[in-house]
Design an enzyme around this catalytic site. Sequence first.
Site, PDB file in Angstrom:
ATOM      1  N   GLY A   1       0.807  -1.203   0.000  1.00  0.00           N
ATOM      2  CA  GLY A   1       0.000   0.000   0.000  1.00  0.00           C
ATOM      3  C   GLY A   1       0.840   1.252   0.000  1.00  0.00           C
ATOM      4  CB  THR A   2       1.751   3.774  -1.448  1.00  0.00           C
ATOM      5  OG1 THR A   2       2.549   4.937  -1.297  1.00  0.00           O
ATOM      6  CG2 THR A   2       0.991   3.870  -2.756  1.00  0.00           C
ATOM      7  CB  THR A   3      -1.277   7.778   0.680  1.00  0.00           C
ATOM      8  OG1 THR A   3      -2.029   6.821   1.430  1.00  0.00           O
ATOM      9  CG2 THR A   3      -2.194   8.947   0.314  1.00  0.00           C
TER      10      THR A   3
END
Length: 197
Positions: free
Chosen positions: A6-8
């Site tokens: 995941g990441t943003t």
Amino acid sequence: MEKKTGTTTVGIKVKDGVVLAADTQASLDHMVETLNIRKVLPITDRIAITTAGSVGDVQALARMLEAEARYYQFTWNRPMTTRAMANLLSNILNENKFFPYMVQIIIGGYVDEPTLANLDPLGGLVFDDYTATGSGSPFAIAVLEDGFRKEMSVEEAKELAIRAVKTAGKRDVYTGDRKVQVVVITRDGMKEEFVEF
């Protein structure tokens, strides 16, 4: 078994430039692999992309885009625009939809004008004033929706981008909450910095 990552990443376009920001944590399943990865990659001195999804896929696409940008500059003696590069990337992704690049990319730059676009893995292309990708994007987009104004300065857009990524990091377990990479692209060029909390 599927591994969770995941990441943003966020992008904001204002009158005088584009801001791209991302957390710097790389996760694999339930493990943090590193806290110091760059998720905003420069393609030229005026265009950059953000990375969400398969790191190898994004790196391969970045190398392709860099080569295409150099070839365009050599052939036409002028830089490729951000809009042209976004359309090229959309075509590359669409041509590979039966064995897709597992990526969600924001592309931003300032060649003739500030330009920001979001691309999905199958080549869907949306030009917009602000956007977010990755597992923390529902949290980040809420902050962007609330804080964005068309007349914002680049500095205000930078602060909003940092706040959006930081907020996502508080609620999304796969988004890092210790450091944000910020790239600002204006008429004067590209500047990168890291903001630690």
